[in-house]
Design a protein around this motif. Structure first.
Motif, short mmCIF file in Angstrom:
data_model
loop_
_atom_site.label_atom_id
_atom_site.label_comp_id
_atom_site.label_asym_id
_atom_site.label_seq_id
_atom_site.Cartn_x
_atom_site.Cartn_y
_atom_site.Cartn_z
N THR A 24 0.37 6.04 0.18
CA THR A 24 0.44 5.03 -0.88
C THR A 24 0.27 3.67 -0.24
O THR A 24 0.97 3.33 0.71
CB THR A 24 1.81 5.09 -1.59
OG1 THR A 24 2.10 6.45 -1.90
CG2 THR A 24 1.80 4.28 -2.85
N ILE A 25 -0.70 2.91 -0.75
CA ILE A 25 -0.95 1.57 -0.23
C ILE A 25 -0.80 0.59 -1.38
O ILE A 25 -1.48 0.74 -2.40
CB ILE A 25 -2.36 1.47 0.38
CG1 ILE A 25 -2.50 2.50 1.50
CG2 ILE A 25 -2.60 0.07 0.94
CD1 ILE A 25 -3.88 3.05 1.62
N LEU A 26 0.10 -0.36 -1.22
CA LEU A 26 0.39 -1.33 -2.29
C LEU A 26 0.69 -0.60 -3.60
O LEU A 26 0.26 -1.02 -4.67
CB LEU A 26 -0.79 -2.30 -2.46
CG LEU A 26 -1.14 -3.11 -1.21
CD1 LEU A 26 -2.48 -3.82 -1.38
CD2 LEU A 26 -0.04 -4.12 -0.89
N GLY A 27 1.38 0.52 -3.47
CA GLY A 27 1.80 1.28 -4.65
C GLY A 27 0.71 2.12 -5.28
O GLY A 27 0.92 2.70 -6.34
N LYS A 28 -0.47 2.18 -4.64
CA LYS A 28 -1.58 2.92 -5.24
C LYS A 28 -2.08 4.03 -4.33
O LYS A 28 -1.90 3.97 -3.12
CB LYS A 28 -2.74 1.97 -5.56
CG LYS A 28 -2.40 0.96 -6.63
CD LYS A 28 -3.63 0.14 -7.00
CE LYS A 28 -3.36 -0.73 -8.21
NZ LYS A 28 -3.36 -2.15 -7.90
N ASP A 29 -2.75 4.99 -4.95
CA ASP A 29 -3.32 6.11 -4.20
C ASP A 29 -4.78 5.80 -3.86
O ASP A 29 -5.59 5.59 -4.75
CB ASP A 29 -3.25 7.37 -5.09
CG ASP A 29 -3.86 8.59 -4.42
OD1 ASP A 29 -4.54 8.43 -3.38
OD2 ASP A 29 -3.66 9.70 -4.94
N PRO A 30 -5.12 5.74 -2.55
CA PRO A 30 -6.49 5.36 -2.17
C PRO A 30 -7.57 6.31 -2.70
O PRO A 30 -8.71 5.89 -2.88
CB PRO A 30 -6.46 5.37 -0.64
CG PRO A 30 -5.24 6.13 -0.26
CD PRO A 30 -4.27 5.99 -1.38
N ASP A 31 -7.22 7.56 -2.96
CA ASP A 31 -8.22 8.49 -3.49
C ASP A 31 -8.68 8.06 -4.87
O ASP A 31 -9.81 8.30 -5.27
CB ASP A 31 -7.64 9.91 -3.59
CG ASP A 31 -7.68 10.62 -2.24
OD1 ASP A 31 -8.18 10.00 -1.28
OD2 ASP A 31 -7.19 11.75 -2.15
N ARG A 32 -7.79 7.46 -5.62
CA ARG A 32 -8.10 7.11 -7.00
C ARG A 32 -8.46 5.64 -7.16
O ARG A 32 -9.32 5.28 -7.95
CB ARG A 32 -6.90 7.47 -7.88
CG ARG A 32 -7.29 8.26 -9.11
CD ARG A 32 -6.15 8.36 -10.13
NE ARG A 32 -5.22 7.25 -10.06
CZ ARG A 32 -3.92 7.38 -9.78
NH1 ARG A 32 -3.42 8.56 -9.54
NH2 ARG A 32 -3.14 6.32 -9.77
N ASP A 33 -7.76 4.77 -6.41
CA ASP A 33 -7.90 3.33 -6.64
C ASP A 33 -8.48 2.60 -5.44
O ASP A 33 -8.08 1.47 -5.16
CB ASP A 33 -6.53 2.74 -7.00
CG ASP A 33 -5.93 3.39 -8.24
OD1 ASP A 33 -6.67 3.50 -9.23
OD2 ASP A 33 -4.77 3.78 -8.21
N GLY A 34 -9.41 3.26 -4.72
CA GLY A 34 -9.98 2.67 -3.51
C GLY A 34 -10.37 1.20 -3.65
O GLY A 34 -9.83 0.35 -2.94
N PRO A 35 -11.28 0.86 -4.58
CA PRO A 35 -11.71 -0.54 -4.69
C PRO A 35 -10.55 -1.49 -5.00
O PRO A 35 -10.52 -2.61 -4.48
CB PRO A 35 -12.71 -0.51 -5.85
CG PRO A 35 -13.23 0.89 -5.86
CD PRO A 35 -12.08 1.75 -5.44
#
Lengths: 311, 274
Positions: free
Chosen positions: A66-77
């Motif tokens: 989790t990066i900044l509360g987001k999943d990189p697979d889904r919210d990369g940009p």
């Protein structure tokens, strides 16, 4: 948002496989807001692979990230919009001017031109490149290119700055200039993740670090904590000449807390290094050279893996 | 410090938003900045090459040739016959060169895309941006060439002005496919194979003579080639009359564009984001 315990990056059992090869083998760590977090390990340990996963440009094979509360697979940009990336090898745009490297890069993030013109001016100053604004990238020295890459990584005012081997290949003076710039960013509260195989760099820049070897975490803590936990306060380094190190080591094995025999020297770990040197002399041994120094992360790594960091 | 973020315009949120942020235009902008530092004569050469062909073959060789007919069987000058083919070929060459050699260099040596993809751009932004820039160049070249055709009296149909958008469609098809192919290539030797394909395609796609010189079996083969569709498309527009065949040729390019974009995006994702 300004809570200092805010978690910026959280990895749980994070794994990356390339075919049969496991580059990152189930590691756990988290990075807090404002922290300078280090990944220390030899080449091929899995540092850069981990970094690429954090940068949301490499898919994990397993575990959670989790990066900044987001999943990189889904919210990369969306994640990358708030990251600043300094890659291991400079990838500046050599077809455009120094100042345009900042301006155009900012446009990739969708930032407006008016803001970017002002921001690039500030960043060129920060990177001590104001006079090179209209130069071509190819005319810059290695240290200047590195500083420009860091300035470029700051164009979007990132929440996290990722630095992959920031000073590899730079001369000592250029390294110190760079460290100074990074320290200023830290003072401004920018969260930094740094990979390095230089223990002095890790000691200079990192509040907390993980020691990685063969894709696994060997230890975690602040540089001081790690040294305290895995090494003694001081180290006596003795050189008897490569063919005599082993025989001397046999007879000195009881000195200090612990001994490491390297091809070119013997390291004796003790709270008081001078006392060790005196004991060596009183037994009639005359090393070719000897010195006493404080323990470093290099010693921690040697203790944990039996190998040196830089081979 | 937070002022910048407030100014970030919201990005695209529709389908493909994990690989596309709706900022392909910033990739085009980058190429325009790069153009400022590049040699103008190299850029201009893309305009003069088809012009030289037109002068040499159309006016020179053309003097020796008569009995040439247009799509509806009407007698026309040889120069008017090959000019649309040269326009199609230059659209193809410009787009293909840009999307193969230039893209290969940026991908393998300049690490340019690696830098772009570390931002909020997605691989589809990069692919589209690079292709659109190639099209802009194509637009300038084909407009220039068409003006020359008008000046030389080689545009016989009132629909001739549509040759410019048609050339863009051709360029789009070739650059999408060119970039897709390039992303699979590993070295310069493999790049050379592309030339090996392109030159015969130019010579044999019924560019300099009508397709009827071939036996029926070969005609089918030529009709499968993308350049033949481009040549015929533009011939229908500049010589006339444009019939339903135009739609067929456009459909061929629509497939090329879709296939090329799909593979390019997929490949960029695999190369830089896996």
């Amino acid at each position: 948002m300004n809570n200092n315990d805010e978690i910026m990056i959280r990895a749980e059992a994070l794994t990356k496989k390339y075919g049969e090869f496991t580059a990152v083998d189930g590691i756990n760590f988290s990075v807090k807001k404002g922290e300078s977090f280090g990944l220390l390990g030899p080449n091929g340990a899995g540092k850069s692979t981990t970094m690429r996963m954090i940068a949301a440009v490499s898919k994990r094979s397993g575990g959670e990230l989790t990066i900044l509360g987001k999943d990189p697979d889904r919210d990369g940009p969306d994640i990358r919009a708030h990251l600043g990336v300094v890659p291991q090898t400079d990838n500046l745009d050599t077809e455009i001017k120094v100042k345009d490297n900042l301006y155009v890069y900012g446009r990739y993030f969708g930032l407006p031109g008016k803001f970017l013109r002002e921001k690039s001016r500030d960043l060129l100053e920060f990177a001590q490149l104001t006079e090179k604004a209209d130069a071509k990238v190819d005319t810059l020295s290695g240290g200047m290119k590195r500083r420009l890459t860091i300035a470029r990584a700051l164009i979007n005012e990132p929440d996290i700055l990722l630095l992959d081997e920031p000073t590899t290949g730079l001369d000592p003076q250029a390294r110190h200039i760079l460290w100074d710039r990074l320290f200023r960013l830290k003072e401004e509260g920018v969260t930094q993740v740094i990979t390095t195989h230089y223990m002095d760099e890790a000691e200079q820049l990192c509040d907390r670090l993980i020691v990685i070897d063969q894709g696994k975490i060997m230890a975690e803590g602040s540089p001081a904590e790690l040294i305290q936990r895995y090494s003694s306060r001081e180290v006596a380094e003795l050189r008897f000449g490569s063919d005599r190190n082993a025989t001397a080591a046999d007879k000195l094995a009881d000195l200090g807390d612990r001994m490491e025999i390297l091809p070119d020297r013997i390291l004796i770990y003790a709270d008081n290094g001078e006392a060790v040197l005196e004991a060596v002399a009183s037994r009639g041994f005359k090393p070719l050279t000897s010195l006493v120094r404080r323990s470093s992360l290099e010693d921690v790594f040697l203790r944990l893996t039996g190998r040196s960091l830089v081979e | 410090m937070s002022e910048a973020k407030r100014n970030i315009p919201p990005r695209y949120r529709g389908p493909f938003s994990h690989i596309f942020s709706g900022r392909a235009h910033t990739v085009v902008l980058r190429s325009l900045y790069a153009l400022k530092t590049s040699a103008w004569y190299i850029v201009l050469s893309g305009f003069f090459e088809p012009l030289f062909y037109l002068l040499a073959f159309g006016l020179g060789v053309g003097k020796l040739i008569d009995g040439v007919t247009g799509p509806a069987g009407q007698p026309i000058a040889y120069a008017a016959f090959i000019a649309p083919a040269l326009l199609a070929t230059s659209a193809m060459n410009g787009a293909f060169y840009d999307s193969t050699w230039n893209v290969y260099f940026k991908m393998r040596f300049a690490r340019l895309y690696e830098g772009m993809l570390a931002t909020s751009l997605g691989p589809m932004d990069v692919a589209l941006g690079e292709i659109v820039y190639a099209l802009l160049r194509g637009l300038v070249y084909s407009t220039g060439f068409l003006i020359v055709m008008y000046a030389m009296g080689l545009v016989l149909s009132p629909w001739g002005f549509l040759a410019v958008p048609a050339a863009l469609v051709i360029a789009f098809g070739f650059s999408a496919c060119g970039m897709a192919v390039t992303s699979y290539l590993k070295n310069f030797q493999e790049m050379d194979w592309l030339n090996f394909v392109m030159l015969p395609m130019f010579l044999f796609s019924a560019t300099l003579y009508p397709i009827t010189v071939y036996p029926p079996a070969i005609q089918l083969l030529v009709k499968a080639l993308p350049l033949w569709h481009g040549v015929e498309l533009i011939r229908h527009l500049t010589i006339g009359p444009p019939g339903m065949a135009v739609l067929g040729h456009l459909a061929y390019y629509a497939v090329m564009i879709a296939v090329g974009l799909t593979f390019t995006t997929r490949r960029l994702t695999k190369l830089f984001m896996s």
